[in-house]
Design an enzyme around this catalytic site. Structure first.
Site, PDB file in Angstrom:
ATOM      1  N   HIS A 287     116.789 165.891  75.014  1.00  0.00           N
ATOM      2  CA  HIS A 287     117.395 166.880  75.924  1.00  0.00           C
ATOM      3  C   HIS A 287     116.698 166.996  77.279  1.00  0.00           C
ATOM      4  CE1 HIS A 287     114.041 169.427  74.649  1.00  0.00           C
ATOM      5  NE2 HIS A 287     114.264 170.128  75.729  1.00  0.00           N
TER       6      HIS A 287
HETATM    7  C1  UD1 Z   1     115.745 174.324  78.966  1.00  0.00           C
HETATM    8  C2  UD1 Z   1     114.356 174.279  79.587  1.00  0.00           C
HETATM    9  C3  UD1 Z   1     113.533 173.198  78.902  1.00  0.00           C
HETATM   10  C4  UD1 Z   1     113.511 173.394  77.411  1.00  0.00           C
HETATM   11  C5  UD1 Z   1     114.930 173.514  76.882  1.00  0.00           C
HETATM   12  C6  UD1 Z   1     114.879 173.848  75.419  1.00  0.00           C
HETATM   13  C7  UD1 Z   1     114.268 174.858  81.980  1.00  0.00           C
HETATM   14  C8  UD1 Z   1     114.094 174.324  83.344  1.00  0.00           C
HETATM   15  N1  UD1 Z   1     114.418 173.947  81.013  1.00  0.00           N
HETATM   16  O1  UD1 Z   1     116.373 173.085  79.230  1.00  0.00           O
HETATM   17  O2  UD1 Z   1     112.198 173.280  79.379  1.00  0.00           O
HETATM   18  O3  UD1 Z   1     112.858 172.299  76.826  1.00  0.00           O
HETATM   19  O4  UD1 Z   1     115.629 174.550  77.579  1.00  0.00           O
HETATM   20  O5  UD1 Z   1     116.053 173.505  74.752  1.00  0.00           O
HETATM   21  O6  UD1 Z   1     114.274 176.051  81.791  1.00  0.00           O
HETATM   22  N2  UD1 Z   1     123.991 174.406  77.502  1.00  0.00           N
HETATM   23  C9  UD1 Z   1     125.070 174.780  76.720  1.00  0.00           C
HETATM   24  N3  UD1 Z   1     124.871 175.791  75.829  1.00  0.00           N
HETATM   25  C10 UD1 Z   1     123.690 176.435  75.669  1.00  0.00           C
HETATM   26  C11 UD1 Z   1     122.604 176.039  76.479  1.00  0.00           C
HETATM   27  C12 UD1 Z   1     122.766 175.011  77.390  1.00  0.00           C
HETATM   28  O7  UD1 Z   1     126.153 174.246  76.824  1.00  0.00           O
HETATM   29  O8  UD1 Z   1     123.581 177.349  74.832  1.00  0.00           O
HETATM   30  C13 UD1 Z   1     124.200 173.301  78.494  1.00  0.00           C
HETATM   31  C14 UD1 Z   1     124.832 173.806  79.778  1.00  0.00           C
HETATM   32  O9  UD1 Z   1     125.654 172.802  80.267  1.00  0.00           O
HETATM   33  C15 UD1 Z   1     123.612 173.973  80.670  1.00  0.00           C
HETATM   34  C16 UD1 Z   1     122.770 172.789  80.233  1.00  0.00           C
HETATM   35  O10 UD1 Z   1     122.959 172.718  78.824  1.00  0.00           O
HETATM   36  O11 UD1 Z   1     123.933 173.921  82.034  1.00  0.00           O
HETATM   37  C17 UD1 Z   1     121.299 172.914  80.546  1.00  0.00           C
HETATM   38  O12 UD1 Z   1     120.790 174.159  80.071  1.00  0.00           O
HETATM   39  P1  UD1 Z   1     119.478 174.782  80.743  1.00  0.00           P
HETATM   40  O13 UD1 Z   1     119.124 176.030  80.030  1.00  0.00           O
HETATM   41  O14 UD1 Z   1     119.621 174.829  82.201  1.00  0.00           O
HETATM   42  O15 UD1 Z   1     118.384 173.675  80.477  1.00  0.00           O
HETATM   43  P2  UD1 Z   1     117.939 172.939  79.138  1.00  0.00           P
HETATM   44  O16 UD1 Z   1     118.198 171.491  79.304  1.00  0.00           O
HETATM   45  O17 UD1 Z   1     118.491 173.641  77.962  1.00  0.00           O
HETATM   46  N1  UDP Z   2     115.318 172.932  66.982  1.00  0.00           N
HETATM   47  C1  UDP Z   2     116.233 173.586  66.176  1.00  0.00           C
HETATM   48  N2  UDP Z   2     117.488 173.033  66.032  1.00  0.00           N
HETATM   49  C2  UDP Z   2     117.844 171.878  66.643  1.00  0.00           C
HETATM   50  C3  UDP Z   2     116.894 171.226  67.473  1.00  0.00           C
HETATM   51  C4  UDP Z   2     115.642 171.793  67.632  1.00  0.00           C
HETATM   52  O1  UDP Z   2     115.945 174.639  65.604  1.00  0.00           O
HETATM   53  O2  UDP Z   2     118.992 171.444  66.464  1.00  0.00           O
HETATM   54  C5  UDP Z   2     113.980 173.544  67.165  1.00  0.00           C
HETATM   55  C6  UDP Z   2     112.819 172.609  66.931  1.00  0.00           C
HETATM   56  O3  UDP Z   2     112.524 172.515  65.557  1.00  0.00           O
HETATM   57  C7  UDP Z   2     111.729 173.316  67.713  1.00  0.00           C
HETATM   58  C8  UDP Z   2     112.472 173.870  68.901  1.00  0.00           C
HETATM   59  O4  UDP Z   2     113.851 173.915  68.515  1.00  0.00           O
HETATM   60  O5  UDP Z   2     111.184 174.388  66.980  1.00  0.00           O
HETATM   61  C9  UDP Z   2     112.275 172.970  70.071  1.00  0.00           C
HETATM   62  O6  UDP Z   2     113.143 173.328  71.083  1.00  0.00           O
HETATM   63  P1  UDP Z   2     113.622 172.305  72.185  1.00  0.00           P
HETATM   64  O7  UDP Z   2     113.423 170.920  71.716  1.00  0.00           O
HETATM   65  O8  UDP Z   2     114.980 172.729  72.558  1.00  0.00           O
HETATM   66  O9  UDP Z   2     112.679 172.665  73.407  1.00  0.00           O
HETATM   67  P2  UDP Z   2     111.198 172.228  73.846  1.00  0.00           P
HETATM   68  O10 UDP Z   2     110.285 172.492  72.699  1.00  0.00           O
HETATM   69  O11 UDP Z   2     111.253 170.791  74.243  1.00  0.00           O
HETATM   70  O12 UDP Z   2     110.933 173.077  75.035  1.00  0.00           O
END
Ligand code: UD1
Ligand code: UDP
Length: 354
Positions: A203
């Site tokens: 991601h």
């Molecule tokens: C964010 C964090 C990242 C973290 C990740 C955990 C920042 C800059 N990044 O990245 O550090 O590792 O969360 O998962 O804060 N979206 C959906 N549904 C949701 C959430 C997201 O559709 O419930 C899609 C949307 O298109 C959104 C895109 O994902 O625009 C990105 O979401 P965003 O929260 O901006 O960043 P992440 O990639 O989730």
């Molecule tokens: N995780 C989860 N369901 C999923 C994928 C990840 O519960 O389908 C959990 C994972 O086990 C970990 C956390 O989400 O505890 C990590 O989040 P993510 O990878 O989104 O973010 P990051 O840690 O890279 O910021």
């Protein structure tokens, strides 16, 4: 009474805060107010964690999401400031390195409200990562910095934090506490799962927003899937990009799962391939080798101890590492504490308020 206002918004923060909130609830003298920025909003990226992990429902839901970095962080800053003015907490608590973290940190700091940062001191030394900018700025305005590892403590020392008016504490990692607590509640997901399988997540912006990197990672998973099932609970961000670009996937792609199913998947897999920060550590907690699909990591102790290896996004490199890397299986080493991080954090906060 001590009033702590917790700010969260993204999946890994629900998992971390869930563990700390359970600890906070043990103290009659502490009142916790939870603010959900809305950054993650799908039911399987947000609500499921509150329900399954019994995290108290947020007192405020700001519903800010789906925006660029500036708009998202700016709107969160404005909305959080209003809540802080109304609630007047003694402490604001933020987790990790997302845009929700930075917005909460800035809002607290400008109102001179004490700020505690959980997962402080981590560095990738890659300033192109939005998370690196968020964590550096958050650390700099924090009053209490809770570091999960020795290397995080070292990073802050190198940046001169000894000279700043703040306190740096090595607490251990709250995700270790969570893994130990939830392991026994793990739930087998309801789809066909082979006895031997690879678990993968993708991601990170650096992988999803670079089509060459993303395609190369996906091709490596397609190849691996020919010899062993590859299961990928896919972040909605990545799913959208795969669909828009019609990238061919030949592995078991499922919707994001809740934490209890994720713990089951980690506990039963052969190996983890991921660009997630949290999952790299969880692989270690559940004694699984991990290949990290990035060029650097904040969790350097996993690399140094050969539990984890950086493979980047190049297909040949990923496949070579998968076949040939000599992983350590000496998982008894204590890298993240023994599950006492949350209680250490609460003890420190109480000391600050005597
Ligand atoms: C964010 C964090 C990242 C973290 C990740 C955990 C920042 C800059 N990044 O990245 O550090 O590792 O969360 O998962 O804060 N979206 C959906 N549904 C949701 C959430 C997201 O559709 O419930 C899609 C949307 O298109 C959104 C895109 O994902 O625009 C990105 O979401 P965003 O929260 O901006 O960043 P992440 O990639 O989730
Ligand atoms: N995780 C989860 N369901 C999923 C994928 C990840 O519960 O389908 C959990 C994972 O086990 C970990 C956390 O989400 O505890 C990590 O989040 P993510 O990878 O989104 O973010 P990051 O840690 O890279 O910021």
């Amino acid at each position: 009474m001590i009033k702590i206002l917790t700010i969260l918004g993204a999946r890994p923060q629900f998992i971390k805060a869930g563990t700390v909130s359970r600890e906070i609830a043990k103290y009659d003298e502490i009142d916790e107010i939870i603010v959900h920025t809305g950054q993650h909003y799908d039911a399987n990226m947000s609500d499921i964690f509150f329900d399954e992990m019994q995290i108290p429902k947020p007192d405020y839901h700001l519903d800010i999401n789906g925006l660029g970095h500036g708009a998202m962080t700016g709107q969160m800053l404005e909305a959080i400031e209003k809540v802080l003015i109304d609630e007047k907490p003694d402490w604001v608590m933020v987790y990790g390195d997302t845009n929700s973290t930075l917005a909460g940190a800035l809002a607290a700091s400008k109102l001179h409200i004490k700020l505690a940062h959980i997962e402080a001191g981590l560095r990738s030394f890659n300033m192109k990562m939005p998370e690196e900018v968020n964590r550096i700025l958050t650390d700099r305005v924090s009053d209490l910095l809770f570091c999960p590892t020795d290397s995080a403590i070292g990073n802050l020392k190198n940046e001169g934090f000894d000279q700043f008016a703040c306190k740096v504490v090595k607490s251990g990692d709250v995700m270790q506490d969570g893994a130990m607590f939830y392991r026994h509640l793990a739930k087998k997901p309801d789809f066909d799962i082979a006895n031997d399988y690879i678990l993968s997540t993708i991601h990170r912006a650096e992988n999803t927003d670079d089509i060459v990197r993303l395609t190369s990672i996906i091709e490596s998973l397609n190849t691996l899937n020919k010899e062993k099932q590859v299961i990928v609970p896919l972040h909605p961000r990545t799913r959208k990009i795969i669909e828009v670009n019609s990238i061919k996937t030949e592995f078991t792609m499922i919707a994001p799962v809740g934490y209890l199913e994720m713990v089951w998947l980690i506990d039963h897999c052969d190996i983890v391939l991921t660009d997630s920060g949290g999952l790299q550590k969880e692989a270690f907690f559940f004694q699984k080798p991990c290949i990290t699909l990035r060029d650097e990591t904040e969790w350097v102790e996993l690399i140094e101890n050969r539990f984890n290896v950086l493979a980047g996004a190049d297909k040949d490199k990923i496949l070579d590492v998968y076949k040939n890397f000599d992983f350590s299986d000496n998982f008894s080493v204590d890298l993240y504490g023994r599950g006492l991080a949350s209680s250490c954090i609460m003890q420190e906060l109480l000391k600050e308020n005597i």
